[in-house]
Design a protein around this motif. Structure first.
Motif, PDB file in Angstrom:
ATOM      1  N   HIS A   1     -13.587 -12.020  -9.044  1.00  0.00           N
ATOM      2  CA  HIS A   1     -13.813 -10.597  -8.756  1.00  0.00           C
ATOM      3  C   HIS A   1     -13.610  -9.755 -10.017  1.00  0.00           C
ATOM      4  O   HIS A   1     -13.159 -10.286 -11.041  1.00  0.00           O
TER       5      HIS A   1
ATOM      6  N   GLY B   1     -11.517  -7.619 -10.857  1.00  0.00           N
ATOM      7  CA  GLY B   1     -10.125  -7.586 -11.346  1.00  0.00           C
ATOM      8  C   GLY B   1      -9.869  -8.785 -12.247  1.00  0.00           C
ATOM      9  O   GLY B   1      -9.352  -8.650 -13.359  1.00  0.00           O
ATOM     10  N   ASN B   2     -10.251  -9.961 -11.781  1.00  0.00           N
ATOM     11  CA  ASN B   2     -10.096 -11.172 -12.616  1.00  0.00           C
ATOM     12  C   ASN B   2     -10.886 -10.996 -13.913  1.00  0.00           C
ATOM     13  O   ASN B   2     -10.392 -11.327 -14.998  1.00  0.00           O
TER      14      ASN B   2
ATOM     15  N   THR C   1      -9.143  -9.050 -16.547  1.00  0.00           N
ATOM     16  CA  THR C   1      -8.101  -9.816 -17.216  1.00  0.00           C
ATOM     17  C   THR C   1      -8.691 -10.812 -18.206  1.00  0.00           C
ATOM     18  O   THR C   1      -8.291 -10.862 -19.374  1.00  0.00           O
ATOM     19  N   TYR C   2      -9.680 -11.598 -17.783  1.00  0.00           N
ATOM     20  CA  TYR C   2     -10.261 -12.576 -18.723  1.00  0.00           C
ATOM     21  C   TYR C   2     -11.033 -11.870 -19.836  1.00  0.00           C
ATOM     22  O   TYR C   2     -11.103 -12.358 -20.960  1.00  0.00           O
TER      23      TYR C   2
ATOM     24  N   GLY D   1      -1.880 -11.567 -16.054  1.00  0.00           N
ATOM     25  CA  GLY D   1      -1.845 -10.278 -15.345  1.00  0.00           C
ATOM     26  C   GLY D   1      -0.397  -9.835 -15.147  1.00  0.00           C
ATOM     27  O   GLY D   1       0.518 -10.675 -15.153  1.00  0.00           O
TER      28      GLY D   1
ATOM     29  N   ASP E   1       1.093  -9.089 -12.618  1.00  0.00           N
ATOM     30  CA  ASP E   1       1.695  -9.705 -11.431  1.00  0.00           C
ATOM     31  C   ASP E   1       2.471 -10.977 -11.784  1.00  0.00           C
ATOM     32  O   ASP E   1       3.294 -11.441 -11.008  1.00  0.00           O
ATOM     33  N   HIS E   2       2.200 -11.527 -12.974  1.00  0.00           N
ATOM     34  CA  HIS E   2       2.859 -12.786 -13.343  1.00  0.00           C
ATOM     35  C   HIS E   2       4.249 -12.586 -13.955  1.00  0.00           C
ATOM     36  O   HIS E   2       4.972 -13.555 -14.174  1.00  0.00           O
TER      37      HIS E   2
ATOM     38  N   PHE F   1      -3.698  -3.874 -13.590  1.00  0.00           N
ATOM     39  CA  PHE F   1      -4.689  -4.159 -12.555  1.00  0.00           C
ATOM     40  C   PHE F   1      -5.886  -3.219 -12.534  1.00  0.00           C
ATOM     41  O   PHE F   1      -5.799  -2.070 -12.953  1.00  0.00           O
ATOM     42  N   ILE F   2      -6.934  -3.743 -11.950  1.00  0.00           N
ATOM     43  CA  ILE F   2      -8.009  -2.863 -11.472  1.00  0.00           C
ATOM     44  C   ILE F   2      -7.651  -2.528 -10.043  1.00  0.00           C
ATOM     45  O   ILE F   2      -7.239  -3.396  -9.253  1.00  0.00           O
TER      46      ILE F   2
ATOM     47  N   MET G   1      -6.948  -4.429  -6.454  1.00  0.00           N
ATOM     48  CA  MET G   1      -8.049  -5.235  -5.928  1.00  0.00           C
ATOM     49  C   MET G   1      -7.555  -6.675  -5.834  1.00  0.00           C
ATOM     50  O   MET G   1      -7.069  -7.234  -6.815  1.00  0.00           O
TER      51      MET G   1
ATOM     52  N   LYS H   1      -7.852 -10.706  -3.644  1.00  0.00           N
ATOM     53  CA  LYS H   1      -8.504 -11.554  -2.658  1.00  0.00           C
ATOM     54  C   LYS H   1      -7.777 -11.463  -1.330  1.00  0.00           C
ATOM     55  O   LYS H   1      -8.396 -11.389  -0.278  1.00  0.00           O
TER      56      LYS H   1
END
Ligand code: AMP
Ligand code: ZN
Length: 474
Positions: free
Chosen positions: A38, A40-41, A44-45, A238, A240-241, A270-271, A278, A280
């Motif tokens: 998505h 958001g991923n 990050t990448y 991210g 979150d990690h 984040f997005i 965002m 999953k």
């Protein structure tokens, strides 16, 4: 000019000093491959790609490792819930590794189209079960881990600096304790290195402790240290990690080696969508593929780079429309240069030099992409003004600079967006070629045909009777 990077470990911008001169070993946490990418991923990448590109632009020799998680990531980032891959595979009634293979193929199609350069190595967790078991053995022998009923846990009380990255206080750790339910743990914040698999579990391996599977955090420590060494220059992921995944990676790696695991820790914000992350699990995500189909890959890429990586950005039409307009302005300038009749004025050469310097200054300041883009936009304004009198040499230098700098930010201006007119016959021919490719198990080709058609608004539906198609964007 010196590069400064915000290090989450120290909460400060620090001068970037690599372990070896002009070499960067970077590890970034990759995708858990059970679902589509998505946006958001992709943000990050995308930022790791920009960072790698910028370091290479500055003549660093960069070696980038980014894993694929293909086992052990439970539906909770701690040790609760089901394995995300096994759960999804069960729903789809396919082998977990078939799901993983499918998702990785789709992943590369999206990533390549977004012009996110592939890492030097993209190792998979399941290829490193032996190394993970070796690490667990070392932790057990050093007294940093303990076994209970076939499970092995990391003993966080033994690791002096546990929680240093997240600056977890004793109070936070106690608060976490109240929601913890695994009775096998000595302490609620201890985390699993190896888990005994229930009998119905599909993905499992034999080990000295039980037939089971590794804890999620273990894979990144193992793969980072295997390919990059005990101490690496940069570790990214991210935000979150920070409190769980990276906190646990640090504990288990440093407990084994006694060395600093990573010099710099970078975390991407984040997005959001309507102000919410965002994700999953929330189901509020836009797939990268849908975004690419709607806006074009380079517009999406530019939109993702338009905010600083440590700032949250909201995904909405405004963000994408602005990126679309900006990309058009840049492309127009290139076109004007291509069509210009050169004069004799070399003034632009000085402006090219200044713009390059300003771009580097912006990016040296903790990869400030919005500032870097502002430099490019200001530069094209100046180019537009001088276009009619500028010399051939200065026009070429301007064009080269625009293409180069946009390229560092992941936007490839040399790529042609193809316009294809599809007829029914052509669609049928492509579908037949895809069916033949599938029969030969050449999924690279079959996926490329399916996704290329999807991009053009043609959706292929497979059924036991064969493939059909429908047109969604007539
Ligand atoms: P996941 O989808 O949880 O496997 O996450 C894969 C990577 O994408 C991780 O590094 C996450 O931190 C990152 N990520 C997940 N959601 C977002 C988001 N909304 N914005 C930015 N990055 C995200
Ligand atoms: Zn990781």
């Amino acid at each position: 000019m010196v590069l400064k990077i915000y290090n989450t470990m120290t909460r400060k911008k620090e001068v970037f000093k690599t372990l070896k001169p002009k070499e960067v070993k970077i590890y970034t946490c990759g995708q858990t491959v059970y679902d589509e990418l998505h946006v958001g991923n992709a943000k990050t990448y995308g930022i790791w790609d920009i960072i790698v590109r910028y370091l290479r632009f500055k003549d660093y020799d960069v070696f980038h490792v980014q894993n694929f998680t293909d086992v052990g990531h439970l539906t909770d980032d701690g040790d609760e819930g089901e394995d995300k891959i096994e759960k999804r595979a069960r729903l789809k009634r396919i082998e977990p590794m078939e799901l993983v293979d499918q998702q990785i193929r789709e992943y590369w199609l999206d990533i390549d189209e977004l012009n996110i350069a592939r890492p030097n190595i993209s190792p998979r967790a399941t290829q490193h079960i032996i190394e993970m078991q070796e690490l667990i053995k070392k932790l057990l022998s050093k007294g940093y881990a303990y076994e209970v009923s076939g499970n092995v846990y990391f003993n966080t009380s033994k690791f002096k600096d546990y929680g240093k990255l997240a600056r977890l206080s004793l109070k936070d750790l106690k608060a976490g304790a109240r929601v913890e339910i695994d009775p096998n743990k000595n302490h609620p914040r201890d985390f699993a290195l190896w888990l005994k698999a229930p009998s119905k579990h599909i993905m499992k391996w034999s080990s000295p402790w039980s037939i089971g599977y590794p804890g999620w955090h273990l894979e990144c420590s193992v793969m980072a240290m295997k390919y990059l060494g005990d101490t690496i220059d940069v570790h990214g992921g991210g935000i979150d990690h920070i409190p769980v995944h990276h906190t646990n990676e640090i504990a288990q790696s440093e407990a084994v080696t006694g060395k600093t695991y990573s010099k710099y820790w970078l975390h991407n914000a984040f997005i959001t969508i309507n102000g919410e992350k965002m994700s999953k699990s929330k189901g509020n995500f836009i797939t990268a593929r849908d975004a690419i189909n709607k806006w074009g890959a380079m517009v999406v890429r530019l939109a993702l780079a338009s905010g600083h990586y440590r700032s949250q950005i909201d995904y909405n039409n405004g963000l994408l429309t602005t990126a679309k307009n900006n990309l058009e302005r840049v492309r127009n300038t290139i076109e004007h240069i291509n069509n210009a009749s050169p004069g004799r004025n070399n003034e632009l050469l000085k402006i090219v030099k200044a713009a390059r310097k300003a771009f580097i200054e912006a990016m040296d300041d903790d990869f400030n992409t919005p500032k870097a883009l502002a430099v490019i936009y200001a530069f094209i304004k100046k180019v537009n003004k001088s276009i009619n009198k500028a010399s051939n040499k200065s026009l070429n230098a301007s064009k080269d600079l625009i293409i180069k700098l946009m390229g560092v930010l992941g936007v490839d201006l040399t790529r042609k967006e193809e316009a294809v007119e599809l007829t029914d016959d052509l669609i049928k021919l492509l579908i037949r070629m895809r069916d033949e490719a599938r029969k030969r198990k050449d999924y690279k080709i079959s996926d490329r045909i399916r996704l290329s058609l999807k991009k053009l608004g043609v959706i292929i539906e497979d059924s036991p009777k064969g493939s059909r198609y429908k047109i969604i964007n007539p």
